[in-house]
Design an enzyme around this catalytic site. Structure first.
Site, PDB file in Angstrom:
ATOM      1  N   CYS A   1     -21.769   0.906 -12.372  1.00 55.85           N
ATOM      2  CA  CYS A   1     -21.426  -0.442 -12.827  1.00 55.85           C
ATOM      3  C   CYS A   1     -19.944  -0.682 -12.587  1.00 55.85           C
ATOM      4  O   CYS A   1     -19.213   0.229 -12.220  1.00 55.85           O
ATOM      5  CB  CYS A   1     -21.705  -0.572 -14.309  1.00 55.85           C
ATOM      6  SG  CYS A   1     -23.320   0.042 -14.781  1.00 55.85           S
TER       7      CYS A   1
ATOM      8  N   GLU B   1     -27.231   9.352  11.743  1.00 54.54           N
ATOM      9  CA  GLU B   1     -26.488   8.262  11.109  1.00 54.54           C
ATOM     10  C   GLU B   1     -27.042   6.900  11.556  1.00 54.54           C
ATOM     11  O   GLU B   1     -27.207   5.987  10.743  1.00 54.54           O
ATOM     12  CB  GLU B   1     -24.992   8.395  11.438  1.00 54.54           C
ATOM     13  CG  GLU B   1     -24.086   7.295  10.920  1.00 54.54           C
ATOM     14  CD  GLU B   1     -24.174   7.055   9.428  1.00 54.54           C
ATOM     15  OE1 GLU B   1     -24.783   7.850   8.704  1.00 54.54           O
ATOM     16  OE2 GLU B   1     -23.645   6.015   8.977  1.00 54.54           O
TER      17      GLU B   1
ATOM     18  N   TRP C   1     -25.575  -2.075 -13.071  1.00 59.23           N
ATOM     19  CA  TRP C   1     -26.603  -1.499 -12.221  1.00 59.23           C
ATOM     20  C   TRP C   1     -27.385  -0.588 -13.151  1.00 59.23           C
ATOM     21  O   TRP C   1     -26.907   0.455 -13.570  1.00 59.23           O
ATOM     22  CB  TRP C   1     -25.958  -0.728 -11.077  1.00 59.23           C
ATOM     23  CG  TRP C   1     -26.909  -0.256 -10.039  1.00 59.23           C
ATOM     24  CD1 TRP C   1     -27.278   1.036  -9.791  1.00 59.23           C
ATOM     25  CD2 TRP C   1     -27.587  -1.048  -9.077  1.00 59.23           C
ATOM     26  NE1 TRP C   1     -28.161   1.085  -8.744  1.00 59.23           N
ATOM     27  CE2 TRP C   1     -28.366  -0.178  -8.278  1.00 59.23           C
ATOM     28  CE3 TRP C   1     -27.631  -2.416  -8.812  1.00 59.23           C
ATOM     29  CZ2 TRP C   1     -29.174  -0.630  -7.255  1.00 59.23           C
ATOM     30  CZ3 TRP C   1     -28.432  -2.865  -7.785  1.00 59.23           C
ATOM     31  CH2 TRP C   1     -29.188  -1.987  -7.005  1.00 59.23           C
TER      32      TRP C   1
ATOM     33  N   HIS D   1     -42.562  18.979  19.066  1.00 56.69           N
ATOM     34  CA  HIS D   1     -43.072  19.895  18.042  1.00 56.69           C
ATOM     35  C   HIS D   1     -43.769  19.149  16.905  1.00 56.69           C
ATOM     36  O   HIS D   1     -43.883  19.676  15.802  1.00 56.69           O
ATOM     37  CB  HIS D   1     -41.936  20.774  17.512  1.00 56.69           C
ATOM     38  CG  HIS D   1     -41.358  21.678  18.554  1.00 56.69           C
ATOM     39  ND1 HIS D   1     -42.059  22.741  19.103  1.00 56.69           N
ATOM     40  CD2 HIS D   1     -40.173  21.646  19.225  1.00 56.69           C
ATOM     41  CE1 HIS D   1     -41.321  23.340  20.022  1.00 56.69           C
ATOM     42  NE2 HIS D   1     -40.168  22.683  20.117  1.00 56.69           N
TER      43      HIS D   1
ATOM     44  N   GLU E   1     -31.625   1.784   5.969  1.00 56.33           N
ATOM     45  CA  GLU E   1     -31.133   1.320   4.676  1.00 56.33           C
ATOM     46  C   GLU E   1     -30.904  -0.181   4.614  1.00 56.33           C
ATOM     47  O   GLU E   1     -31.046  -0.776   3.558  1.00 56.33           O
ATOM     48  CB  GLU E   1     -29.889   2.103   4.215  1.00 56.33           C
ATOM     49  CG  GLU E   1     -28.583   1.754   4.886  1.00 56.33           C
ATOM     50  CD  GLU E   1     -27.394   2.458   4.243  1.00 56.33           C
ATOM     51  OE1 GLU E   1     -26.559   2.992   4.989  1.00 56.33           O
ATOM     52  OE2 GLU E   1     -27.260   2.458   3.012  1.00 56.33           O
TER      53      GLU E   1
ATOM     54  N   ASN F   1     -19.468   2.161 -18.283  1.00 61.96           N
ATOM     55  CA  ASN F   1     -20.019   2.634 -17.024  1.00 61.96           C
ATOM     56  C   ASN F   1     -20.251   4.127 -17.182  1.00 61.96           C
ATOM     57  O   ASN F   1     -19.381   4.823 -17.687  1.00 61.96           O
ATOM     58  CB  ASN F   1     -18.980   2.368 -15.923  1.00 61.96           C
ATOM     59  CG  ASN F   1     -19.480   2.742 -14.546  1.00 61.96           C
ATOM     60  OD1 ASN F   1     -20.657   3.006 -14.348  1.00 61.96           O
ATOM     61  ND2 ASN F   1     -18.576   2.774 -13.592  1.00 61.96           N
ATOM     62  N   GLY F   2     -21.428   4.626 -16.821  1.00 62.87           N
ATOM     63  CA  GLY F   2     -21.699   6.056 -16.958  1.00 62.87           C
ATOM     64  C   GLY F   2     -22.975   6.283 -17.748  1.00 62.87           C
ATOM     65  O   GLY F   2     -23.756   5.360 -17.977  1.00 62.87           O
TER      66      GLY F   2
ATOM     67  N   LYS G   1     -28.576   4.240   8.940  1.00 65.81           N
ATOM     68  CA  LYS G   1     -27.997   2.891   8.841  1.00 65.81           C
ATOM     69  C   LYS G   1     -29.086   1.844   9.019  1.00 65.81           C
ATOM     70  O   LYS G   1     -29.174   0.880   8.283  1.00 65.81           O
ATOM     71  CB  LYS G   1     -26.921   2.756   9.919  1.00 65.81           C
ATOM     72  CG  LYS G   1     -25.753   1.916   9.575  1.00 65.81           C
ATOM     73  CD  LYS G   1     -24.635   2.643   8.875  1.00 65.81           C
ATOM     74  CE  LYS G   1     -25.042   3.372   7.651  1.00 65.81           C
ATOM     75  NZ  LYS G   1     -24.002   4.124   7.014  1.00 65.81           N
TER      76      LYS G   1
ATOM     77  N   ARG H   1     -20.574  -2.605  -6.836  1.00 65.85           N
ATOM     78  CA  ARG H   1     -20.877  -1.423  -7.647  1.00 65.85           C
ATOM     79  C   ARG H   1     -22.192  -1.573  -8.417  1.00 65.85           C
ATOM     80  O   ARG H   1     -22.641  -0.644  -9.074  1.00 65.85           O
ATOM     81  CB  ARG H   1     -19.738  -1.179  -8.647  1.00 65.85           C
ATOM     82  CG  ARG H   1     -18.399  -0.949  -7.998  1.00 65.85           C
ATOM     83  CD  ARG H   1     -17.337  -0.755  -9.040  1.00 65.85           C
ATOM     84  NE  ARG H   1     -17.602   0.408  -9.853  1.00 65.85           N
ATOM     85  CZ  ARG H   1     -17.270   1.654  -9.537  1.00 65.85           C
ATOM     86  NH1 ARG H   1     -16.625   1.878  -8.406  1.00 65.85           N
ATOM     87  NH2 ARG H   1     -17.550   2.649 -10.334  1.00 65.85           N
TER      88      ARG H   1
HETATM   89  C1  F6R Z   1     -25.083   5.096   3.568  1.00 58.06           C
HETATM   90  C2  F6R Z   1     -24.181   5.493   2.494  1.00 58.06           C
HETATM   91  C3  F6R Z   1     -24.579   6.630   1.637  1.00 58.06           C
HETATM   92  C4  F6R Z   1     -23.344   7.432   1.231  1.00 58.06           C
HETATM   93  C5  F6R Z   1     -23.715   8.505   0.205  1.00 58.06           C
HETATM   94  C6  F6R Z   1     -22.528   9.368  -0.151  1.00 58.06           C
HETATM   95  O1  F6R Z   1     -24.569   4.019   4.282  1.00 58.06           O
HETATM   96  O2  F6R Z   1     -23.157   4.914   2.297  1.00 58.06           O
HETATM   97  O3  F6R Z   1     -25.522   7.451   2.257  1.00 58.06           O
HETATM   98  O4  F6R Z   1     -22.789   8.014   2.374  1.00 58.06           O
HETATM   99  O5  F6R Z   1     -24.217   7.900  -0.948  1.00 58.06           O
HETATM  100  O6  F6R Z   1     -21.486   8.605  -0.644  1.00 58.06           O
HETATM  101  P1  F6R Z   1     -20.006   9.135  -0.729  1.00 58.06           P
HETATM  102  O7  F6R Z   1     -19.499   9.280   0.661  1.00 58.06           O
HETATM  103  O8  F6R Z   1     -19.278   8.098  -1.513  1.00 58.06           O
HETATM  104  O9  F6R Z   1     -20.081  10.470  -1.427  1.00 58.06           O
END
Ligand code: F6R
Length: 579
Positions: free
Chosen positions: A2, A454, A74, A477, A461, A100-101, A458, A27
């Site tokens: 959050c 990657e 969130w 395989h 997601e 937050n937490g 991308k 966030r």
């Molecule tokens: C994908 C993405 C996530 C972060 C992952 C780790 O686009 O952003 O997969 O890479 O949640 O986040 P960090 O780098 O903040 O530890």
């Protein structure tokens, strides 16, 4: 996760809170609220939904007062709804806070409070904190009541609280494993979960450390530790401007951040890696821990170290403690753009208990990881707002390359990124071919493999298309059974020593009817492809940088063509602070 914002000073608090909440929305954005104190009462307005909608509906701006707190949520405890939205109040509405937490002992605290006659309006762990403070504040001053409560909490928190009867007009804040930064103005003070939320008003900040408490008033601030003794924390100034944290004319942060890569990369390259490089050179064994996109950068790091004869391995952070028994000779390197990822924090704390040294490569000044690591390397790439990591990934790669090869190797990245951005229209045409597809595959070999992973992450997601990535040799395989007419296979085929074998994998897929899309500068590969993006002729080590820009653009355009907001993919948040 959050976002929290707080303000005390001469401005109308509502204005600052709304502005800050807009910046914090990445966030979390399932509900939002503000609490503003005025003449002994505190007005709370909150609801489910995003800031723009809720603040207009509930007319946040009309609330009078010069001290207040705001929160964008969130959900972790309780569904997104008005009752569970923050700020939360004590029973008598005298203590109001945003949190937050996750409070791990909240059920026990809640049951104790119930026996004392407390009833609760929400399902959240956060409301319990407000009630607990209110219990104590009847018999002691606000700071003591705040401190006493914090000492009773187990778990993580960033908290901002205000008291209706506080004639001194103060905001009480605290952090433990959840970020909180103070912003320092002239005759005004701010606090927020991150710096961009306050950038419009100040460039001077104090990142709090775990276990810190701070009391803010219009005249300044004091920091205390959990035992109540006063302490000092370092002030920092940042040269980011608000523009850097805003969209700068682009329709989405993600596109802006893809474009920004050429502008920021030289600042990344300037980052100090001397200590990190020395530690790596001297280490017998290097464990790299990270998640998601950062893990892909970590994988690249491990490949490059292994190619140089080093004993190095990349691990998914959440699994690291189940797999590895590190010892004092193990050097742990973590890549985490946010510095707050819970899976990463638990893995590195586990490693530190075994006496490992820790290098952290991160983008966020003052984040939790920076307090744990023995050496920190900053990405220096400005705030990344889009949920999908883009510029932080290329910055991570650049830091890795600087450590491995030295900075000469990467000195022309800015030009390379600009050159790759010129391909955007071609990428858009390919995106149009993909937007209706259900399944998609990425293949590469060698150092193209982390880039294939990657590109696939991308795409899935932000476009919600199922996709997988493989080293090209793996298709036969098992996965080849999924290739049929029209299934796209994106082939990362630069002219390096992987090409002859990868070409064979391309043919295997093509024979089964795959729609071949390649990133290549090889004539034979182009001839076998349904579509291709031309890569420039480069030093083979640099192809990953060229290809990832194309794959970021591809994911972005598929997402936009499908009518999805790439900055806010469903079910995902920018930093993942739960394990
Ligand atoms: C994908 C993405 C996530 C972060 C992952 C780790 O686009 O952003 O997969 O890479 O949640 O986040 P960090 O780098 O903040 O530890």
């Amino acid at each position: 996760m959050c976002g929290i914002i707080g303000y005390v000073g001469n401005r109308r608090a509502a204005e600052v809170l709304i502005e800050g909440l807009k910046r914090l929305e990445y966030r979390g954005y399932d509900s939002v609220g503000v609490a503003i104190a005025n003449a002994g009462t505190i007005e709370v307005r909150k609801d489910k939904g995003m800031i723009e909608f809720v603040s207009a509906q509930l007319d946040f701006i009309s609330i009078d007062g010069h001290i207040g707190i705001g929160h964008t949520r969130w959900a972790t405890h309780g569904a997104p709804c008005k009752e569970n939205a923050h700020p939360h109040a004590s029973l008598d509405n005298k203590v109001i806070l945003a949190h937050n937490g996750v409070i791990e002992n909240f059920t026990q605290l809640k049951n104790d409070l119930k026996t004392k006659g407390h009833t609760f309006r929400s399902e959240t762990d956060s409301e319990v904190i407000a009630h607990q403070i209110a219990e104590h504040v009847n018999s002691m001053p606000p700071l003591k009541a705040f401190l006493k409560t914090l000492n009773e909490l187990e778990g993580s928190y960033g908290i901002a609280a205000i008291f209706a009867d506080d004639k001194d007009e103060q905001i009480f804040v605290a952090r433990r494993n959840s970020p909180l930064v103070l912003g320092i103005g002239k005759g005004e003070m701010f606090c927020a979960s991150d710096i961009p939320a306050m950038l419009k008003y100040t460039k001077t900040f104090v990142p709090l450390e775990d276990g810190d408490i701070a009391v803010l008033s219009a005249n300044g601030y004091k920091v205390y530790t959990l035992d109540g003794s006063e302490t000092k924390r370092k002030q920092i100034t940042v040269d980011w401007n608000v523009e850097m944290a805003q969209k700068g004319g682009y329709p989405y942060f993600m596109l802006k951040e893809i474009n920004d890569q050429r502008h920021f990369i030289n600042e990344t390259i300037a980052s100090d890696v001397v200590v990190a490089k020395k530690l790596i050179e001297e280490s017998e064994r290097i464990d790299i821990v990270a998640c998601g996109t950062s893990y892909h950068a970590g994988l690249m790091f491990s490949y490059l170290l292994q190619q140089r004869g080093k004993s190095a391995q990349a691990f998914i952070a959440s699994d690291y403690p189940f797999i590895v028994k590190p010892n004092q000779k193990t050097l742990v390197v973590t890549l985490t753009q946010s510095g707050e990822t819970a899976d990463v924090l638990q893995a590195v704390r586990y490693a530190k208990k075994s006496g490992c040294k820790l290098i952290a490569i991160t983008n966020v000044v003052g984040s939790t990881i920076t307090n744990i690591a023995d050496n920190v390397v900053y990405l220096n790439t400005g705030p990344e707002v889009g949920v999908a990591a883009t510029k932080t990934f290329t910055a991570q790669l650049a830091i890795i390359y600087k450590i491995i090869f030295g900075k000469e190797k990467i000195s022309s990245l800015s030009d390379l990124f600009a050159q790759m951005m010129e391909k955007e229209n071609e990428v858009k045409q390919i995106a149009a071919q993909l937007k209706e597809k259900q399944n998609l595959f990425f293949i590469g070999r060698g150092i193209s493999v982390p880039i294939a992973y990657e590109g696939s992450l991308k795409l899935k997601e932000i476009s919600y298309i199922h996709s997988e990535a493989y080293p090209g040799g793996e298709l036969k395989h098992g996965t080849l059974s999924l290739i049929e007419n029209g299934v796209p296979v994106i082939v990362l085929a630069p002219t390096d020593d992987t090409l002859p074998k990868l070409f064979g994998n391309l043919k295997e897929a093509k024979t089964r009817g795959a729609l071949i899309i390649s990133l290549t500068n090889d004539e034979k590969t182009k001839a076998e492809s349904n579509f291709y993006i031309e890569l420039p002729i480069l030093d083979p080590d640099l192809y990953p940088f060229a290809m990832v820009i194309i794959l970021q653009l591809l994911a972005y355009h598929v997402s936009v063509l499908k009518g999805i907001n790439p900055d806010r993919p469903r079910n995902l948040a920018k930093s993942v602070t739960v394990e």
